[in-house]
Design a protein around this motif. Sequence first.
Motif, short mmCIF file in Angstrom:
data_model
loop_
_atom_site.label_atom_id
_atom_site.label_comp_id
_atom_site.label_asym_id
_atom_site.label_seq_id
_atom_site.Cartn_x
_atom_site.Cartn_y
_atom_site.Cartn_z
N LEU A 70 -3.02 0.49 7.15
CA LEU A 70 -2.96 -0.07 5.72
C LEU A 70 -1.96 -1.42 5.78
N TYR A 71 -1.27 -1.49 6.74
CA TYR A 71 -0.17 -2.65 6.79
C TYR A 71 -0.66 -3.76 7.95
N LYS B 269 -2.74 5.90 10.23
CA LYS B 269 -3.24 5.48 9.08
C LYS B 269 -2.51 4.45 8.21
N PRO C 27 0.87 -1.19 -0.04
CA PRO C 27 0.07 0.00 -0.08
C PRO C 27 0.80 1.31 0.11
#
Length: 164
Positions: A121-122, A117, A30
């Motif tokens: 994502l991870y 954030k 991402p």
Amino acid sequence: MSLSKWIRTAALCSALVVSSLVSASTTVAPTFTLPSRAGDNVSLESLKGKVVMLNFWASWCGPCRTEMPLLEQMHKRYSSLGFTMVGVNVEANTADAERWLKDTPVSFPVLFDRESKVSKLYDVSAMPSTVFIDRKGNVRYLHKGYKPGDEGEYLNQIRALLKE
């Protein structure tokens, strides 16, 4: 079941296993942009073409503190070969991280994920968490947590990715 039918079934199963391994090892990382300790914004996209080690950490995390000098050594040793280490601090208030980094300086970029954030994502669920991204921008390895000796595995993965 006849031998030829068994062979076809085995071949199909093998193809499915290989297919799932390939797709698992080629998950696109991402993308993100975060402010850095140096005052600029750093994007993952700007690091494409390098082997990237993202290390999500916090100043209150004992294992993070233990591994940070080892990560610095890896960065210094392999950065000239196309490797970069990126520290991603996950604390909302960066003051503690800044104080800690004064006593344990690092030369690699440290980014601030104040709102978690990028951590989301991870799918970061442990401190520290380390993600290896290949030169094409694919997530290749994920480590959750740290214990002494894990750096040997990190080094093996860095070397393998640099050879690709």
